[in-house]
Design an enzyme around this catalytic site. Structure first.
Site, PDB file in Angstrom:
ATOM      1  N   ASP B 229       0.796  -1.227   0.000  1.00 48.31           N
ATOM      2  CA  ASP B 229       0.000   0.000   0.000  1.00 48.31           C
ATOM      3  C   ASP B 229       0.826   1.273   0.000  1.00 48.31           C
ATOM      4  O   ASP B 229       0.403   2.289   0.531  1.00 48.31           O
ATOM      5  CB  ASP B 229      -0.992   0.016   1.172  1.00 48.31           C
ATOM      6  N   CYS B 555      21.845   5.554  54.346  1.00 45.51           N
ATOM      7  CA  CYS B 555      22.433   5.399  55.671  1.00 45.51           C
ATOM      8  C   CYS B 555      22.809   3.944  55.885  1.00 45.51           C
ATOM      9  O   CYS B 555      21.972   3.051  55.701  1.00 45.51           O
ATOM     10  CB  CYS B 555      21.436   5.861  56.740  1.00 45.51           C
ATOM     11  N   CYS B 558      20.824   2.431  59.353  1.00 39.33           N
ATOM     12  CA  CYS B 558      19.410   2.083  59.405  1.00 39.33           C
ATOM     13  C   CYS B 558      18.829   1.773  58.038  1.00 39.33           C
ATOM     14  O   CYS B 558      17.718   1.286  57.938  1.00 39.33           O
ATOM     15  CB  CYS B 558      18.607   3.191  60.070  1.00 39.33           C
ATOM     16  N   CYS B 573      21.305  11.576  58.115  1.00 36.05           N
ATOM     17  CA  CYS B 573      20.272  10.546  58.024  1.00 36.05           C
ATOM     18  C   CYS B 573      19.050  11.060  58.758  1.00 36.05           C
ATOM     19  O   CYS B 573      19.159  11.512  59.896  1.00 36.05           O
ATOM     20  CB  CYS B 573      20.755   9.245  58.661  1.00 36.05           C
ATOM     21  N   CYS B 576      18.510   8.206  62.008  1.00 35.72           N
ATOM     22  CA  CYS B 576      19.479   8.017  63.083  1.00 35.72           C
ATOM     23  C   CYS B 576      20.624   9.024  62.977  1.00 35.72           C
ATOM     24  O   CYS B 576      20.644   9.831  62.063  1.00 35.72           O
ATOM     25  CB  CYS B 576      20.003   6.589  63.078  1.00 35.72           C
TER      26      CYS B 576
END
Lengths: 341, 614
Positions: B229, B555, B558, B573, B576
Site C-alpha cells: 500500500d 544510611c 538504618c 540521616c 538516626c
C-alpha cells in the site's frame, strides 16, 4: 566422533539463558494467534475444548475441565473383540434411577410413586429386585416403602412437602449401575485396529478396578484427578501431554521443551500450581516481584509484618531498582578487586 | 390499505404521542381519513400514523426526533408523480414544497413505514397493494455514502473505509476560509471536480466543496517503492501543484484582567521583565507587540509579546509602594511547526478585552509519508517521488501521476476502483463527466466503446515504457484516470524523534508524546525481549541510565535514604545519627516507591553490600 560431541555441547543451554522468558514467549505468541483463529471452528463438533480456552484451563490448574473425558483400553485379550468392548462400555456407563423409572409425586397423600421400566432394565441387564433393594437402602427408616412387581410406592406421612421433593430428587439421581461419573461411553477404533472406550467423566479409580481394563493404557484429561490418583510426576506428564495436544491441533510448532518447562514449574512444589496470582507468580520469593505483579499493597504489608528481606535475586526486582538483571551478560561478575594505586 | 383486516372488532384505541386519547369505532376508517386529510393538506404533513392491527391500536405521532424520509405516494396502483407533475417541475412551475403540500410526496417515519406502507422500488414494480414508490434507489444511502461513485461494485468493508476516509480528505472546507480564523484548517490548492461523479454530490453541493484531484494512475510495481500500500507519485505532478495544500493555524491570546485592577499588556517586554527571552526573540514584533504579517516564523518564536502581572502579590518594598515586577507571557509558535504569518487580527473578546488572533500558513506539498486515498477505500502512503523522466510513459508520452501496486486489488475486490479508472479515462477523452451514482445501470460497455473509438484498448490496458531504461515493459499496464484525495494525516505533523529532552517532574522519567518532545516508550514487551535475549546491560541502560537514574545517599546504619545538608556540609540521616553513608545508584521510580511504602506506614531498609563492578 569429536564432531558429534561438539554438537551435543551446542545443544546445551548456556548458563544464564532466560529459559523461562523464552518458554513464555514461545507459548504466548501462538496463544495470541489462537484467540483470533479458533475460539470456535465453524462446522466442527468440539468433543473437548481446544485452542485458547483449553490452554487457559490447563494453565489455571482448573479442578475439573469443562469437558472431562476418559479413555479406556481393555487388556490385549479383549481389546480386539468389539462385542466385548461394547459390553464393557455399557456396563461402566453410569445409570441413574431416573433413566430406568418414571416418577409421580402425590403431594396430598405425601407419596412418591415409582414405576420401573422393565424393558429399559432388561436392556441394561439389570435385576429389578436389585434396584428395589437400592431404593430401600437409599430411603430413611421413617419412610414407608411398598412394592409390587414393577411398582414402588414410597409414603412419608410425617414428612414436610419440601423433604418429599428432596427425596424424589435424591432418588432420581440414585446410582443404579455402572461407574460413578462416567457417561456417554462411545466405542471407537484406534489406528492399530484396537477397540477402545471414550467416555465423559474421569473416575479412573473405579474404572481401573474392572478386571478387563488395562490399567497401563487408560487416561483422563482431568489433570487434577491424575494428580490425586498417580501423583505429581504423572500430573506433570499429563500437563505436557495436554498442552502438546492443544498446540499440535492448532498447528502451532512449539518446542516440547518449553511445554515441559512450564509443566515442571507448575509441579515443582509437589502439587499442581496455577500460573498467576494464586499460583506461580504469587509464590515468588521476592517481595518486590510479587508486589510488582498484582495486589501490591497486600504483599508489602505482609512483608512488613513478617519482616521479609528481598535478596534481589530475580529479574523483576532488579529491573525495578535499576540494577543489571542476573541473566545473560548480567550474570557474570568480577570477584577480584583491582588493587588500588 | 388493501390489506386484509385481521381484527374481529373494528374498534381501536388511539394514542397521541404515546398518550391514550380515546377510542375510535373503526380503525381502518380512521387511518384512511387521517391519511387523506394529510395528503390534502388539511392537517400538518409532519403527522405520522402507526397502526398495530393485532392489538387494535393506532398511534398518532407528531413529536420531534423521528427520522423521516420522503417517498412518492401511490394510490390504486398508480403513482401520484404523474407525467403532468413531471412537466410542471421541469418548467419550474412546481417545487418540492408543492409536492409535499399536494400529497405527491410524503414523509414516512419508521412507525408508518413498518405498519402502513408497502414501498415499490421502481414504477414498474407497482401493484395495487403498493402504497408508496421509492424516489431513488440510492435513497438508502447517507450523505457521505451517496458521494462514493460506483460503490455497488465494491466490497462492503471497503465502502465503509471509503466513507470514513472521505471525511478526512483535505479540500476546500468552506468558501470563506480566508476570512475565518479556525484553530486548525487545511485548504487544497486548485481542487478538481471528480470526473466520475454522483448525482447526490450536486444535491449536497459537494461539487462546490471539492477535495481531491483526478490523477492518471497506473497499476504496476515501481522498483518496490509501492509495495504494501505504498504509492509512487510523479515529482512533476507535485511540482505542478497536484494535491498541494496549505495548513492554517490560528493562535490567539487576550489581554486578561485580574482582580485588583491589574491586566495583561501586549508589548515588547522590557528586559527587566521576569522570564525575559533574548532581544532577538522579539525582533519580528511591531511596537504594539504583535507580529507583522508576511514574516516567516519557526517553532518557539514569539508571535505576540505579552506581559502579565506577577502571580502573587509582592511584599511592600522599603519605599512603601508595591514594586511591579511583570511576568513574561508571550505567545510562541508550537515547537515542530513553522510557516508564514498569514494575517493578524486585533479585536475584542466577549468580555471586552483586547484579543489578538494570529493565523500562520504553511504550504504542505505531497511528500514521502503523506496519506492519499481514492473513493473506494484504497488508501496508500506516498513511498517515493519520482522525477517525470524516470516514470514509465506511453507511446504518446503520457506518464502516470501515481502508481499503485497490483496487490492492492484482488483480495480487496474494489472493482469500483478499476471501473472509475477506465470511466475517468473515457471522460477525459469525450470531455463529458461520467455519472457514477450507485445502482444506476451498468455503464461498462459504454466505457469500453468510448475507449475503443478513441484509439485506446477497451480493457484500459496500455503499453508502457520504463522511464529509466527506455525499454518496453513486457506486461501491458492498466492505466486510467481516477479521483484521489489527500487525507489529513500528514507526516510533517507526526514526524518525531528524540535523543535527550525534558523529563517528568514526579518520576524523573522522559515525557511522553510529540508535543512534549517526549521519548518513545521502551515498553513491557520490549523489556521481555531483552530479558529473553539476556542483554542485561542494554536493559539497564534503557531502563536506568537513559531514563530515571539517580544516586542517593543511603544510611548504612538504618538503611533509609539520606541527604546532604549543604548548610552544614555534611550528610544527614533523617532517622538516626549515623555518619556512615553509601552512594547508591537506583532508579528514581524506586526511590519514589520507597517513599510510598513509607506512606503506608512500613519502613523499608536498604541493606547494601560491597560495591560490585560491572
Amino acid at each position: 566422533m569429536a564432531e558429534k560431541i561438539d554438537k551435543k555441547k551446542d545443544l546445551k543451554i548456556t548458563p544464564g539463558e532466560a529459559v523461562g522468558v523464552m518458554a513464555a514467549h514461545s507459548l504466548g505468541e501462538p496463544g495470541t494467534q489462537m484467540t483470533m483463529r479458533t475460539f470456535h471452528l465453524p462446522g466442527v463438533v468440539e468433543i473437548v475444548p481446544t485452542g485458547l480456552p483449553r490452554m487457559i484451563e490447563i494453565v489455571d490448574a482448573k479442578k475439573i475441565p469443562k469437558k472431562p473425558i476418559v479413555t479406556i483400553y481393555l487388556d490385549k485379550k479383549h481389546s480386539k473383540d468389539e462385542k466385548k468392548v461394547k459390553e464393557v462400555a455399557r456396563s461402566i456407563e453410569e445409570v441413574l434411577l431416573n433413566e430406568v423409572a418414571s416418577f409421580v409425586e402425590n403431594f396430598s397423600k405425601k407419596q412418591i410413586f415409582i414405576r420401573l421400566k422393565k424393558d429399559a432394565l432388561d436392556q441394561m441387564k439389570l435385576d429389578m429386585s436389585e434396584v428395589k433393594k437400592r431404593i430401600q437402602e437409599e430411603i430413611s427408616k421413617d419412610v414407608d416403602m411398598k412394592h409390587q412387581r414393577d411398582k414402588v410406592l414410597i409414603s412419608g406421612k410425617k414428612m414436610p412437602l419440601r423433604m418429599l421433593r428432596k427425596l424424589t430428587n435424591k432418588l432420581k439421581a440414585l446410582h443404579v449401575s455402572g461407574v460413578k461419573g462416567i457417561s456417554k461411553a462411545v466405542v471407537t477404533q484406534d489406528k492399530d485396529g484396537e477397540w477402545l472406550i471414550m467416555a465423559g467423566g474421569w473416575n479412573l479409580e473405579d474404572v481401573l478396578a474392572r478386571a478387563e481394563v488395562d490399567p497401563k493404557r487408560c487416561y483422563t484429561n482431568n489433570i487434577m484427578h491424575v494428580y490425586d490418583l498417580f501423583g505429581v510426576e504423572a500430573a506433570r506428564n499429563a500437563i505436557v501431554k495436554e498442552l502438546e495436544s492443544v498446540m499440535s491441533t492448532q498447528k502451532a510448532d512449539v518446542d516440547i521443551r518449553h511445554i515441559r518447562l512450564l509443566a515442571d514449574a507448575m509441579t515443582a512444589d509437589g502439587e499442581i500450581v496455577s500460573v498467576g496470582r494464586h499460583g506461580l507468580s504469587g509464590r515468588k520469593p521476592s517481595v518486590l516481584a510479587r508486589a510488582a505483579f498484582e495486589e501490591t499493597v497486600k504483599h508489602i504489608i505482609n512483608a512488613a509484618i513478617h519482616g521479609e528481606e528481598d535478596k534481589l535475586a530475580g529479574v523483576t526486582e532488579n529491573i525495578l531498582i535499576g540494577q543489571p538483571v542476573p541473566l545473560g551478560s548480567g550474570l557474570v561478575k568480577l570477584t577480584m578487586k583491582a588493587p588500588k594505586k | 390499505m388493501a390489506k386484509k383486516n385481521v381484527i374481529e372488532t373494528k374498534e381501536v384505541t388511539v394514542y397521541l404521542n404515546g398518550k391514550l386519547v380515546g377510542k375510535h369505532a373503526d380503525g381502518e376508517e380512521f387511518v384512511k381519513n387521517m391519511l387523506a386529510k394529510r395528503r390534502a393538506g388539511e392537517i400538518n404533513h409532519e403527522i405520522n400514523l402507526e397502526f398495530h392491527r393485532k392489538v387494535h391500536e393506532v398511534y398518532v405521532n407528531t413529536d420531534s426526533g423521528r427520522s423521516r424520509r420522503p417517498v412518492i405516494v401511490v394510490e390504486n396502483g398508480k403513482s401520484r408523480f404523474t407525467n403532468e407533475v413531471k412537466e410542471k417541475l421541469k418548467a419550474n412551475e412546481l417545487e418540492w414544497a408543492d409536492l409535499v403540500r399536494t400529497g405527491v410526496v410524503e414523509y414516512l417515519d419508521p412507525g408508518e413505514e413498518d405498519t402502513l406502507s408497502y414501498v415499490a422500488m421502481t414504477e414498474k414494480d407497482i401493484t395495487p397493494e403498493h402504497t408508496h414508490l421509492e424516489i431513488d434507489n440510492a435513497g438508502i444511502l447517507s450523505a457521505v455514502t451517496s458521494q462514493l461513485p460506483l460503490q455497488e461494485y465494491n466490497s462492503s468493508p471497503r465502502i465503509t473505509m471509503a466513507c470514513s476516509m472521505t471525511k478526512q480528505a483535505i479540500g476546500i472546507y468552506a468558501a470563506n476560509y480566508n476570512m475565518r480564523f479556525d484553530t486548525r484548517a487545511y485548504v487544497m490548492y486548485y481542487p478538481q471536480m471528480p470526473l466520475v461523479y454522483t448525482r447526490h454530490q450536486r444535491t449536497l453541493h459537494a461539487d462546490r466543496r471539492l477535495r481531491g484531484a483526478n490523477l492518471v494512475v497506473a497499476i504496476a510495481s515501481y522498483r518496490g517503492f509501492n509495495m504494501e500500500d505504498g504509492v509512487v507519485i510523479s515529482k512533476a505532478a507535485v511540482d505542478r501543484g497536484v494535491l498541494r495544500a496549505v495548513a492554517l493555524r490560528t493562535y490567539e491570546t487576550e489581554e486578561r484582567r485580574y482582580p485588583g485592577g491589574q491586566r495583561d499588556k501586549f508589548e515588547i517586554p522590557a528586559p527587566t521583565v521576569n522570564g525575559y527571552r533574548e532581544e532577538a526573540a522579539y525582533k519580528y514584533l511591531d511596537e504594539d507587540g504583535l507580529i507583522v504579517p508576511g514574516v516567516a516564523v519557526k517553532g518557539r518564536e514569539v508571535l505576540v509579546g505579552k506581559t502579565s502581572p506577577p502571580r502573587f502579590l509582592e511584599e511592600v518594598s522599603a519605599f512603601g509602594i508595591a514594586e511591579e515586577k511583570k511576568r513574561e507571557s508571550s505567545i510562541t509558535l508550537k515547537s515542530e511547526e513553522e510557516g508564514v504569518v498569514d494575517s493578524v487580527m486585533l479585536t475584542q473578546s466577549p468580555s471586552g478585552n483586547k484579543l489578538v488572533k494570529v493565523r500562520i500558513r504553511e504550504i504542505k506539498k505531497p511528500e514521502n509519508g503523506d496519506k492519499v486515498a481514492s473513493r473506494h477505500g484504497q488508501k496508500g502512503v506516498i513511498g517515493l517521488l519520482v522525477p517525470q523522466e524516470n516514470m514509465p510513459f506511453t507511446e504518446s508520452g503520457i506518464t502516470p501521476d501515481l502508481i499503485i501496486n497490483a496487490h492492492a486489488i484482488p483480495s480487496r475486490m474494489t472493482v469500483g476502483h478499476m471501473l472509475e479508472m477506465v470511466g475517468g479515462k473515457a471522460a477525459c477523452l469525450t470531455g463529458e463527466r461520467m455519472d457514477g451514482t450507485a445502482f444506476e445501470p451498468n455503464k461498462e460497455e459504454d466505457i469500453k466503446e468510448t475507449l475503443k473509438n478513441h484509439g485506446f484498448q477497451s480493457t484500459g490496458h496500455e503499453v508502457l515504457y520504463d522511464g529509466v531504461t527506455g525499454r518496453r515493459i513486457e506486461a501491458e499496464i492498466f492505466t486510467g484516470v481516477i479521483y484521489y484525495q489527500k487525507l489529513n494525516h500528514l507526516v510533517s505533523n507526526k514526524l518525531h524523534a528524540r535523543s535527550r529532552g525534558p523529563v517528568q517532574l514526579l518520576t524523573h522519567q522522559p515525557t511522553e508524546g510529540r508535543v512534549r518532545e517526549g521519548g518513545l516508550r521502551f515498553g513491557e514487551m520490549e523489556r521481555d525481549c531483552l530479558i529473553g535475549y539476556g542483554a542485561s546491560m542494554l536493559l539497564k541502560e534503557r531502563l536506568m541510565d537513559e531514563s530515571d537514574r539517580t544516586v542517593e545517599l543511603v544510611c548504612q546504619e538504618c538503611g533509609s535514604v539520606a541527604y546532604h545538608d549543604f548548610m552544614k556540609n555534611k550528610n544527614v540521616c533523617p532517622v538516626c545519627d549515623s555518619v556512615n553513608f553509601a552512594e547508591i545508584e537506583m532508579s528514581y521510580a524506586f526511590k519514589l516507591l520507597l517513599e510510598e511504602i513509607k506512606a503506608l506506614g512500613v519502613f523499608p531498609r536498604l541493606i547494601s553490600s560491597d560495591k560490585t563492578e560491572y
